[in-house]
Design a protein around this motif. Structure first.
Motif, PDB file in Angstrom:
ATOM      1  N   LYS A  11       1.064  -1.166   0.016  1.00  0.00           N
ATOM      2  CA  LYS A  11       0.028   0.122  -0.108  1.00  0.00           C
ATOM      3  C   LYS A  11       0.807   1.201  -0.029  1.00  0.00           C
ATOM      4  N   ASN A  51      -1.878   4.115  -4.419  1.00  0.00           N
ATOM      5  CA  ASN A  51      -2.856   2.918  -4.572  1.00  0.00           C
ATOM      6  C   ASN A  51      -3.756   2.619  -3.436  1.00  0.00           C
ATOM      7  N   GLY A  52      -3.643   3.444  -2.452  1.00  0.00           N
ATOM      8  CA  GLY A  52      -4.468   3.404  -1.288  1.00  0.00           C
ATOM      9  C   GLY A  52      -5.853   2.917  -1.440  1.00  0.00           C
ATOM     10  N   SER A  53      -6.533   3.399  -2.357  1.00  0.00           N
ATOM     11  CA  SER A  53      -7.977   3.202  -2.597  1.00  0.00           C
ATOM     12  C   SER A  53      -8.193   1.874  -2.986  1.00  0.00           C
ATOM     13  N   LEU A 101      -9.612  -0.630  -0.506  1.00  0.00           N
ATOM     14  CA  LEU A 101     -10.918  -0.717   0.231  1.00  0.00           C
ATOM     15  C   LEU A 101     -11.885  -1.673  -0.145  1.00  0.00           C
ATOM     16  N   HIS A 107     -15.406  -0.092  -4.848  1.00  0.00           N
ATOM     17  CA  HIS A 107     -14.995   1.233  -4.539  1.00  0.00           C
ATOM     18  C   HIS A 107     -14.181   1.547  -5.867  1.00  0.00           C
ATOM     19  N   TYR A 136     -11.155   2.963  -7.923  1.00  0.00           N
ATOM     20  CA  TYR A 136      -9.603   3.279  -7.661  1.00  0.00           C
ATOM     21  C   TYR A 136      -9.167   3.753  -9.193  1.00  0.00           C
ATOM     22  N   THR A 195     -12.743  -1.886  -6.998  1.00  0.00           N
ATOM     23  CA  THR A 195     -12.113  -2.691  -6.237  1.00  0.00           C
ATOM     24  C   THR A 195     -12.709  -3.916  -6.049  1.00  0.00           C
ATOM     25  N   ARG A 198     -11.980  -5.462   2.777  1.00  0.00           N
ATOM     26  CA  ARG A 198     -11.111  -4.299   3.159  1.00  0.00           C
ATOM     27  C   ARG A 198      -9.752  -4.722   3.695  1.00  0.00           C
ATOM     28  N   ASP A 229     -11.236   9.160  -7.268  1.00  0.00           N
ATOM     29  CA  ASP A 229     -10.601   8.167  -6.641  1.00  0.00           C
ATOM     30  C   ASP A 229     -11.114   7.820  -5.135  1.00  0.00           C
ATOM     31  N   GLY A 230     -11.598   6.542  -4.994  1.00  0.00           N
ATOM     32  CA  GLY A 230     -11.836   6.258  -3.316  1.00  0.00           C
ATOM     33  C   GLY A 230     -13.561   6.374  -3.370  1.00  0.00           C
ATOM     34  N   ASP A 283     -17.361   5.341  -3.310  1.00  0.00           N
ATOM     35  CA  ASP A 283     -18.093   4.111  -3.170  1.00  0.00           C
ATOM     36  C   ASP A 283     -19.017   4.208  -4.384  1.00  0.00           C
TER      37      ASP A 283
END
Length: 208
Positions: free
Chosen positions: A69, A73-75, A78, A82, A84, A98, A102, A152-153, A155
């Motif tokens: 991570k 690329n954090g999302s 999720l 979600h 990305y 995604t 989680r 990005d990120g 839902d």
DNA sequence: TATGCGATATTCT
DNA sequence: GAATATCGCATAG
């Protein structure tokens, strides 16, 4: 083939619930063919039928989650459903969904859509008139759908501007092939597409 | 239709 | 420095 205009307007879009999404990148990539992606923007609704995807599952050296991570690329880590979004080649945004639980990285790249609503808006942001060139390829798709780092990120299964809906028409036969444009883990057949659909990207051989 | 190449910016080595 | 989940334009057949 195209369910455009009146026939489409009569079909009410049903938002996909997270529980309906398979918890696996490869399964989700296949599942998303024929589903609809929608982006509600100030000027109106942009939507398209997903006709091509690629899976980037757990442990895939070609996947962005492979090296762990990072802020970029954090999302991707999720829970499934979600968005990305990232930027490559100095020019293109890529929209991914995604696919895992989680904390685990994995996703599906949306590579092409068949435009349904907001075609005039798409043509305006893309400066292209040919319908088949509007969202044929991941970079073009993101530009046509007005997707960038701001999404990005998000839902895709919650009440929000960017979301997924159930299929409005049955998908035709689904083909698979190796993924496009990468150098690692090339052999795996993790690209899925609707056979014969003119909105699918790649050379002719990869659309049949 | 197919192939080739330059542009472009962020990340990785 | 090199690589990159690409695109658009140019050129040839």
């Amino acid at each position: 083939m195209t369910l455009g205009g009146d026939a489409y307007q009569r079909t009410r879009l049903r938002r996909l619930r997270r529980a309906e999404l398979p918890v696996d990148a490869v399964e989700l990539a296949r599942y998303l063919i024929g589903k609809v992606v929608i982006h509600d923007v100030a000027a109106g609704r942009l939507s398209g039928r997903i006709v091509e995807t690629e899976a980037y599952p757990i442990g895939d050296p070609a996947g962005h989650a492979y090296s762990g991570k990072t802020p970029r690329n954090g999302s991707l880590f999720l829970t499934r459903g979600h968005a990305y979004v990232y930027f490559v080649y100095g020019s293109s945004f890529m929209l991914n969904v995604t696919s895992e639980v989680r904390g685990v990285g994995g996703g599906v790249l949306l590579r092409a859509i068949e435009p349904l609503e907001g075609i005039d808006l798409m043509q305006r942001s893309r400066a292209v008139t040919r319908l088949t060139d509007l969202a044929r390829g991941p970079g073009r798709l993101a530009e046509a759908m007005q997707v960038n780092l701001e999404q990005d990120g998000l839902d895709l299964c919650a009440a929000g501007p960017l979301w997924l809906a159930a299929a409005t028409q049955k998908a035709r036969a689904i083909g698979k092939s190796a993924r496009i444009g990468l150098t690692r883990n090339v052999a795996r057949q993790w690209r899925f597409y609707e056979r014969g659909n003119p909105y699918v990207s790649g050379p002719k051989k990869l659309r049949e």
